[in-house]
Write a protein that holds these residues in place. Structure first.
Motif, PDB file in Angstrom:
ATOM      1  N   ALA A  29       0.812  -1.218   0.000  1.00 49.76           N
ATOM      2  CA  ALA A  29       0.000   0.000   0.000  1.00 49.76           C
ATOM      3  C   ALA A  29       0.848   1.272   0.000  1.00 49.76           C
ATOM      4  CB  ALA A  29      -0.950  -0.004   1.202  1.00 49.76           C
ATOM      5  N   ARG A  30       1.932   1.288   0.768  1.00 50.73           N
ATOM      6  CA  ARG A  30       2.749   2.506   0.834  1.00 50.73           C
ATOM      7  C   ARG A  30       3.424   2.794  -0.507  1.00 50.73           C
ATOM      8  NH1 ARG A  30       7.152   3.428   5.553  1.00 50.73           N
ATOM      9  NH2 ARG A  30       5.201   3.621   6.732  1.00 50.73           N
ATOM     10  N   LEU A  31       3.962   1.770  -1.150  1.00 50.65           N
ATOM     11  CA  LEU A  31       4.625   1.980  -2.436  1.00 50.65           C
ATOM     12  C   LEU A  31       3.613   2.400  -3.493  1.00 50.65           C
ATOM     13  CD1 LEU A  31       7.311   1.842  -3.952  1.00 50.65           C
ATOM     14  CD2 LEU A  31       6.858  -0.579  -4.406  1.00 50.65           C
ATOM     15  N   ARG A  32       2.451   1.775  -3.492  1.00 53.55           N
ATOM     16  CA  ARG A  32       1.405   2.157  -4.448  1.00 53.55           C
ATOM     17  C   ARG A  32       0.971   3.612  -4.218  1.00 53.55           C
ATOM     18  NH1 ARG A  32      -2.051   0.169  -7.769  1.00 53.55           N
ATOM     19  NH2 ARG A  32      -1.874  -1.947  -8.616  1.00 53.55           N
ATOM     20  N   ALA A  33       0.825   3.993  -2.959  1.00 50.08           N
ATOM     21  CA  ALA A  33       0.395   5.355  -2.649  1.00 50.08           C
ATOM     22  C   ALA A  33       1.410   6.393  -3.114  1.00 50.08           C
ATOM     23  CB  ALA A  33       0.149   5.495  -1.147  1.00 50.08           C
ATOM     24  N   SER A  34       2.658   5.985  -3.263  1.00 45.89           N
ATOM     25  CA  SER A  34       3.705   6.914  -3.709  1.00 45.89           C
ATOM     26  C   SER A  34       3.696   7.117  -5.222  1.00 45.89           C
ATOM     27  CB  SER A  34       5.078   6.394  -3.274  1.00 45.89           C
ATOM     28  OG  SER A  34       5.495   5.301  -4.083  1.00 45.89           O
ATOM     29  N   GLY A  35       2.881   6.319  -5.943  1.00 44.97           N
ATOM     30  CA  GLY A  35       2.779   6.501  -7.393  1.00 44.97           C
ATOM     31  C   GLY A  35       3.241   5.324  -8.227  1.00 44.97           C
ATOM     32  N   TRP A  36       3.732   4.268  -7.587  1.00 42.67           N
ATOM     33  CA  TRP A  36       4.177   3.068  -8.315  1.00 42.67           C
ATOM     34  C   TRP A  36       2.996   2.134  -8.524  1.00 42.67           C
ATOM     35  CZ3 TRP A  36       4.022  -2.014  -6.428  1.00 42.67           C
ATOM     36  CH2 TRP A  36       4.711  -2.977  -7.178  1.00 42.67           C
ATOM     37  N   THR A  37       2.918   1.544  -9.720  1.00 37.41           N
ATOM     38  CA  THR A  37       1.874   0.557 -10.029  1.00 37.41           C
ATOM     39  C   THR A  37       2.519  -0.640 -10.710  1.00 37.41           C
ATOM     40  OG1 THR A  37       0.241   2.317 -10.355  1.00 37.41           O
ATOM     41  CG2 THR A  37      -0.300   0.142 -11.235  1.00 37.41           C
ATOM     42  N   PRO A  38       2.271  -1.861 -10.231  1.00 41.03           N
ATOM     43  CA  PRO A  38       2.892  -3.024 -10.874  1.00 41.03           C
ATOM     44  C   PRO A  38       2.229  -3.353 -12.205  1.00 41.03           C
ATOM     45  CG  PRO A  38       1.417  -3.739  -9.122  1.00 41.03           C
ATOM     46  CD  PRO A  38       1.465  -2.235  -9.052  1.00 41.03           C
ATOM     47  N   GLU A  39       3.029  -3.702 -13.176  1.00 46.71           N
ATOM     48  CA  GLU A  39       2.481  -4.185 -14.450  1.00 46.71           C
ATOM     49  C   GLU A  39       1.838  -5.550 -14.262  1.00 46.71           C
ATOM     50  OE1 GLU A  39       3.934  -5.345 -18.995  1.00 46.71           O
ATOM     51  OE2 GLU A  39       5.296  -4.295 -17.637  1.00 46.71           O
ATOM     52  N   TRP A  40       2.378  -6.317 -13.298  1.00 45.30           N
ATOM     53  CA  TRP A  40       1.850  -7.649 -13.014  1.00 45.30           C
ATOM     54  C   TRP A  40       1.345  -7.662 -11.565  1.00 45.30           C
ATOM     55  CZ3 TRP A  40       1.191 -10.510 -17.146  1.00 45.30           C
ATOM     56  CH2 TRP A  40       2.008 -10.299 -18.263  1.00 45.30           C
ATOM     57  N   PRO A  41       0.055  -7.319 -11.351  1.00 48.76           N
ATOM     58  CA  PRO A  41      -0.481  -7.266  -9.986  1.00 48.76           C
ATOM     59  C   PRO A  41      -0.572  -8.624  -9.311  1.00 48.76           C
ATOM     60  CG  PRO A  41      -1.865  -6.032 -11.527  1.00 48.76           C
ATOM     61  CD  PRO A  41      -0.914  -6.842 -12.335  1.00 48.76           C
ATOM     62  N   CYS A  42      -0.634  -9.709 -10.115  1.00 47.78           N
ATOM     63  CA  CYS A  42      -0.710 -11.065  -9.570  1.00 47.78           C
ATOM     64  C   CYS A  42       0.228 -11.961 -10.363  1.00 47.78           C
ATOM     65  CB  CYS A  42      -2.140 -11.600  -9.650  1.00 47.78           C
ATOM     66  SG  CYS A  42      -2.326 -13.305  -9.082  1.00 47.78           S
ATOM     67  N   ALA A  43       1.064 -12.694  -9.672  1.00 42.55           N
ATOM     68  CA  ALA A  43       2.057 -13.530 -10.347  1.00 42.55           C
ATOM     69  C   ALA A  43       1.414 -14.550 -11.279  1.00 42.55           C
ATOM     70  CB  ALA A  43       2.924 -14.242  -9.301  1.00 42.55           C
ATOM     71  N   LEU A  44       0.254 -15.074 -10.909  1.00 44.37           N
ATOM     72  CA  LEU A  44      -0.387 -16.085 -11.755  1.00 44.37           C
ATOM     73  C   LEU A  44      -0.716 -15.549 -13.142  1.00 44.37           C
ATOM     74  CD1 LEU A  44      -2.770 -17.926  -9.267  1.00 44.37           C
ATOM     75  CD2 LEU A  44      -0.780 -18.880 -10.450  1.00 44.37           C
ATOM     76  N   ASP A  45      -1.002 -14.253 -13.251  1.00 40.65           N
ATOM     77  CA  ASP A  45      -1.304 -13.670 -14.561  1.00 40.65           C
ATOM     78  C   ASP A  45      -0.104 -13.796 -15.491  1.00 40.65           C
ATOM     79  OD1 ASP A  45      -3.765 -13.001 -13.553  1.00 40.65           O
ATOM     80  OD2 ASP A  45      -3.232 -10.911 -13.125  1.00 40.65           O
ATOM     81  N   TRP A  46       1.091 -13.582 -14.947  1.00 41.73           N
ATOM     82  CA  TRP A  46       2.292 -13.693 -15.786  1.00 41.73           C
ATOM     83  C   TRP A  46       2.522 -15.133 -16.225  1.00 41.73           C
ATOM     84  CZ3 TRP A  46       7.003 -16.245 -15.511  1.00 41.73           C
ATOM     85  CH2 TRP A  46       7.968 -15.840 -16.442  1.00 41.73           C
ATOM     86  N   TYR A  47       2.388 -16.063 -15.296  1.00 44.30           N
ATOM     87  CA  TYR A  47       2.579 -17.468 -15.666  1.00 44.30           C
ATOM     88  C   TYR A  47       1.537 -17.908 -16.692  1.00 44.30           C
ATOM     89  CZ  TYR A  47       6.036 -18.203 -11.977  1.00 44.30           C
ATOM     90  OH  TYR A  47       7.168 -18.142 -11.205  1.00 44.30           O
ATOM     91  N   ALA A  48       0.293 -17.438 -16.555  1.00 41.26           N
ATOM     92  CA  ALA A  48      -0.750 -17.816 -17.484  1.00 41.26           C
ATOM     93  C   ALA A  48      -0.483 -17.269 -18.884  1.00 41.26           C
ATOM     94  CB  ALA A  48      -2.106 -17.318 -16.987  1.00 41.26           C
ATOM     95  N   ARG A  49       0.055 -16.069 -18.968  1.00 43.60           N
ATOM     96  CA  ARG A  49       0.281 -15.468 -20.282  1.00 43.60           C
ATOM     97  C   ARG A  49       1.571 -15.962 -20.927  1.00 43.60           C
ATOM     98  NH1 ARG A  49      -0.345  -9.066 -21.097  1.00 43.60           N
ATOM     99  NH2 ARG A  49      -2.361  -9.676 -20.226  1.00 43.60           N
ATOM    100  N   ASN A  50       2.576 -16.251 -20.133  1.00 48.18           N
ATOM    101  CA  ASN A  50       3.891 -16.580 -20.709  1.00 48.18           C
ATOM    102  C   ASN A  50       4.156 -18.083 -20.819  1.00 48.18           C
ATOM    103  OD1 ASN A  50       5.578 -13.878 -20.971  1.00 48.18           O
ATOM    104  ND2 ASN A  50       4.309 -13.722 -19.149  1.00 48.18           N
ATOM    105  N   ARG A  51       3.712 -18.853 -19.853  1.00 45.68           N
ATOM    106  CA  ARG A  51       3.930 -20.300 -19.879  1.00 45.68           C
ATOM    107  C   ARG A  51       5.324 -20.630 -20.408  1.00 45.68           C
ATOM    108  NH1 ARG A  51      -1.729 -23.252 -20.775  1.00 45.68           N
ATOM    109  NH2 ARG A  51      -3.084 -21.556 -20.118  1.00 45.68           N
ATOM    110  N   PRO A  52       6.363 -20.299 -19.637  1.00 47.05           N
ATOM    111  CA  PRO A  52       7.737 -20.431 -20.124  1.00 47.05           C
ATOM    112  C   PRO A  52       8.023 -21.822 -20.672  1.00 47.05           C
ATOM    113  CG  PRO A  52       7.662 -19.378 -17.984  1.00 47.05           C
ATOM    114  CD  PRO A  52       6.297 -19.896 -18.245  1.00 47.05           C
ATOM    115  N   ALA A  53       8.795 -21.851 -21.739  1.00 44.94           N
ATOM    116  CA  ALA A  53       9.189 -23.132 -22.340  1.00 44.94           C
ATOM    117  C   ALA A  53      10.171 -23.842 -21.458  1.00 44.94           C
ATOM    118  CB  ALA A  53       9.787 -22.881 -23.726  1.00 44.94           C
TER     119      ALA A  53
END
Length: 243
Positions: free
Chosen positions: A217-241
């Protein structure tokens, strides 16, 4: 970018920081990696290495320094099912946490208020980080079952953006947690990644609850926003070889 070889444990090798372009340094990102998880290597890099680096700067450079961001670890907090934020008490019980906390204290003691900022990162994942993926595919992963076990993750690119954000942030606080938006129950997280990979479900074992839920919450309040808010989203989209 200019690469310079030096030894953080040897102040004499850091004398180059008083010369040439290094004497004009205005921002420092201190993101070391110990050679191993031993007390000696953690001490060399954190509790001794950071003070050695800062004390090797010229007096003029030290006075002009606008920001030094220390990349630490959320390992300094002990188990908790309650939300953990920057004000939560730490658990200084082993050589890793002792070295990290001593480095944080040195950062604040050596530099003026507002110059030194610590970013405690949770577990990194992303391209090239194949330990979990390879372990799941090989059927080598065992996961603790039951409540009190949490997965806190941050994509390596989001971690890098957090570092850059804090280097430029006006009037920062002295401490931030770097993690994504969604701590996940550890067993469920590993199961979901295994399904995405088509890998075997990880084995279960009983273990004393040792997890925690981290708040960004503190980092977000300072203006930072993650491109990947949930790790599962990255694994679902990338499915590394395989790799």
């Amino acid at each position: 970018m200019t690469w310079v070889q030096a030894d953080l444990h040897d102040p004499a090798s850091l004398s180059i920081l008083r010369e040439g372009e290094f004497s004009e340094v205005s921002h420092i990102l201190y993101a070391p990696s110990p050679d191993s998880r031993t007390a000696d290597h953690y001490t060399r890099v954190y509790s001794q290495g950071l003070p050695n680096l800062l004390n090797s700067l010229s007096p003029g450079c030290l006075a002009r320094l606008k920001r030094c961001v220390l990349v630490g670890s959320t390992a300094v907090w002990g188990p908790s099912d309650a939300w953990v934020d920057e004000d939560s008490p730490v658990q200084n019980t082993n050589f890793r946490t002792q070295a990290l906390l001593k480095a944080e204290a040195a950062l604040q003691a050596i530099l003026p208020q507002g110059v030194g900022v610590t970013l405690r990162l949770s577990g990194l994942y992303g391209p090239g980080r194949m330990h979990l993926i390879n372990g799941l595919r090989a059927g080598r992963v065992t996961v603790p079952d039951g409540p009190g076990h949490w997965a806190n993750r941050i994509h390596s690119d989001d971690a890098a953006r957090a570092c850059a954000h804090l280097l430029a942030l006006a009037d920062p606080q002295s401490l931030y947690i770097g993690t994504d938006d969604q701590p996940l129950p550890l067993a469920g997280f590993y199961d979901d990644v295994a399904r995405l990979l088509g890998a075997p479900m990880p084995a279960r074992e009983s273990r004393v609850p040792d997890g925690k839920r981290l708040s960004n919450a503190r980092l977000r309040a300072s203006g930072w926003t993650p491109e990947w808010p949930c790790a599962l989203d990255w694994y679902a989209r990338n499915r590394p070889a395989d790799g």
